[in-house]
Design an enzyme around this catalytic site. Structure first.
Site: not given
Ligand code: MIC
Ligand code: SF4
Length: 643
Positions: A64-65, A119, A379, A536, A538
């Protein structure tokens, strides 16, 4: 003493440790989710662990990203993830299906279950009464392989809801209010648990908006009770069988309580450049708006988009506004195509884009220079939209839609009547199951891993040596985000599986010389302020510094997921015993932890300035397990040495 709902669910899943605040526990993980921008790393790591079939009830790999596909890189990543998912019994959700958190809520989330996702907005699932936690990719890979996750038992902050939202006040305003009260670090080390009579007046998707953005509090997760509304929602998704009624005990004791009277809330907005910089829309005033973006995992539910469609029906998007809409899922878009709401949006002049994260992570739709962009997202960090000097305001779908019509930030509660813009109650809908975007793993599942040329090996830490030293290559301020550490936008997201390429852009927005300096130093140290690494999940924000030779980070305090990602990578996170020492440190100083192996056992680790001999005392808050990881040079090395 009565129990909180959060502790009841944790207790049900306890594998080891004692459920006492601050203690390290290991819990069983029932479900996992990944998305593609963290997923390539997760699946490279999963292959390195090589677990055979995953040990969860359900694991889903969403795409989806990275769906722009401006070159081969994104599509190669999708093919890679699909191939690994097939080998390990993981469901693969194709691009176009929707945003991972919305899809997981619709199709798989379950009251009382645990979910670990790569996520930070995984807590969206808390809207269904589950414990859903965001984590670094490696933690999710390990949860798939072993079915467990370890964490320090958080405190529980009870958020007592009373009253009922008035029209034009929205679930988004609830969480914006909570952010205003608690700040972006107010939830660190805590679970936000909602209770009280006001809960009944919120639908599951309202609740999911609130738990989603609990990530911005820094909270471990957020959770709502599971009640009649939960049952209604699950039935509407043809999943009534998954319902389980759940709530805290009536005499549950919370570590802190925040009271929120829903009926007192008016439309709010988070102003640039932080989600906790919240003011009433009426107070901000009617600033001119250039872009309005409705969507993201926070506000792209059927009800949210239907509200926008109702406001826009028969009207026109203001000539100076670009309105862009990214629906949460294909099911929602399809329903809105069938009932005419999509037509209302298109006829009004909205730009409908793919069911994906899209503009929320700077994958397209960057606003014009100096723009004011109203977004229903979670964000608004500086530059995240892709336009460094844009001012992004976070608002509800109602505020976004009415402002798209007027062209200025508009308080619907105060102005809708004079503008003649009504807001009808959106009727509930039922949704047929649709698995056309899902690839189920093949029986046997022993396919080959498909790896495109952009997919490079990930860096691994080195076992802890007697002395760990490095030059200070960055002194950062407070609330540094992972977007600051490892920026993500349409230019860089295609390289999430290529750490060497990403390394050139580390910290580029706050210090363009950082990468060059760190490479020259070979061995580096970062000094951070408060809440270092917020945002995030990440792990690139740890893996890239590892690749650039960062050995330890000393900060005033850390955000939860980033701290874990540093440890997983073998980088030592330490906090100042005396906060004033922060002011004594500057670029180019050479710091060392002497006798690192023995110092690792101490509560205080002494750091020596190699030139002046001055000693700085730092707090070592590593758990036993975390120390093991640091000794081994990261989690993968630790796991490998165990086998
Ligand atoms: C985000 O909203 O910042 C992201 C992009 O979804 C990240 C994950 C990532 O960086 O890939 C998150 O929230 O964890
Ligand atoms: Fe996607 Fe934005 Fe949600 Fe992150 S916050 S998962 S980028 S929609």
């Amino acid at each position: 003493m009565g129990k909180t709902l959060a502790y009841k669910i944790l207790e049900d899943h306890l594998v080891s440790g004692e459920l006492r605040q601050g203690e390290e526990i290991t819990i069983k993980i029932d479900q996992t989710l990944t998305q593609d921008s963290t997923g390539t790393m997760v699946y490279l790591q999963l292959e390195a662990i090589d677990p055979g079939k995953v040990d969860t009830d359900i694991s889903v790999a969403y795409i989806d990203h990275n769906t722009l596909q401006t070159g081969f890189e994104n599509a190669d990543d999708h093919a890679f993830i699909k191939s690994v998912a097939g080998r390990h019994n993981i469901l693969f959700s194709k691009p176009g299906g929707g945003i991972c958190h919305q899809l997981h809520l619709e199709n798989y989330g379950k009251p009382g279950a645990t979910l670990l996702g790569s996520d930070s907005h995984t807590p969206t699932g808390g809207g269904l009464g589950m414990i859903a936690i965001g984590a670094g990719g490696l933690d999710v890979a390990v949860a798939m392989a072993k079915g467990t996750y370890s964490l320090n038992v958080p405190k529980v902050i009870g958020i007592n809801l009373t009253g009922k939202l008035k029209p034009w006040a929205s679930a988004k305003d609830v969480i914006l209010y909570v952010l205003k009260e608690l700040s972006v670090k107010g939830g660190v080390g805590k679970i936000a648990e909602y209770f009280g009579p006001g809960v009944a007046a919120l639908s599951v998707t309202d609740r999911a908006t609130i738990t989603n953005m609990g990530a911005e509090l820094g909270a471990t997760t957020s959770v709502f009770p599971s009640d009649e509304n939960t049952q209604k929602y699950l039935e509407s998704q043809s999943r009534g069988g998954d319902f389980l009624a759940l709530s805290a005990d009536d005499d549950a004791v919370y570590d802190e309580i925040l009271n929120v009277d829903l009926s007192a809330l008016a439309p709010l907005a988070a102003m640039p450049h932080s989600p906790d910089n919240v003011k009433a829309v009426s107070e901000i005033g009617e600033i001119v708006v250039n872009q309005v973006a409705i969507g993201s995992c926070t506000n792209s539910s059927y009800t949210d988009l239907m509200k926008a469609a109702a406001i826009l029906k028969g009207r026109r998007v203001h000539p100076d506004v670009s309105l862009v809409i990214s629906p949460g899922s294909a099911k929602i878009l399809s329903k809105m195509a069938a009932n005419g709401a999509l037509q209302s949006l298109i006829d009004a002049g909205a730009r409908i884009i793919e069911n994906a994260c899209g503009p929320c992570i700077g994958m397209g739709q960057s606003p014009q220079s100096g723009a004011v962009s109203l977004r229903t997202f979670n964000r608004n960090f500086k530059g995240r939209s892709g336009t460094q000097d844009a001012d992004v305001y976070l608002v509800s779908p109602e505020t976004a839609a009415i402002s798209a019509v007027t062209g200025v930030l508009t308080d619907g509660m105060a102005k809708s009547e004079s503008l003649g813009i009504g807001l009808p109650v959106i009727e509930d809908e039922t949704f047929e199951p649709n698995t056309n975007f899902v690839i189920f793993p093949p029986e046997g599942g022993e396919g080959d891993v498909v790896m495109g040329p952009n997919i490079k090996p990930f860096p691994r830490g080195e076992a802890l040596a007697g002395k760990v030293s490095g030059e200070i290559v960055l002194v950062a301020g407070d609330n540094i985000t992972t977007d600051d550490i490892m920026p993500s936008d349409s230019r860089l997201l295609p390289y999430r599986s290529n750490i060497p390429h990403l390394s050139n852009y580390c910290f580029e927005k706050i210090d363009p010389e950082f990468a060059k300096r760190a490479k020259a130093a070979k061995s580096g140290v970062i000094i951070g302020g408060d809440n270092y690494g917020q945002g995030s999940s990440r792990e690139h924000a740890a893996l890239v510094p590892l690749y650039l030779g960062i050995r330890f980070v000393v900060a005033k305090s850390f955000a939860r997921i980033h701290r874990s990602n540093l440890i997983n990578s073998g980088i030592i996170p330490l906090t100042f015993e005396n906060l004033s020492d922060y002011d004594k440190l500057s670029l180019g100083q050479n710091l060392a932890i002497e006798d690192a192996i023995s110092q690792l056992e101490n509560e205080i680790i002494e750091i020596k300035d190699e030139d002046s001999g001055e000693i700085y005392r730092t707090i070592n808050a590593l758990s036993d397990l975390e120390k093991q990881m640091i000794r081994a040079g990261g989690k993968i090395n630790m796991l490998r040495s165990e086998n």
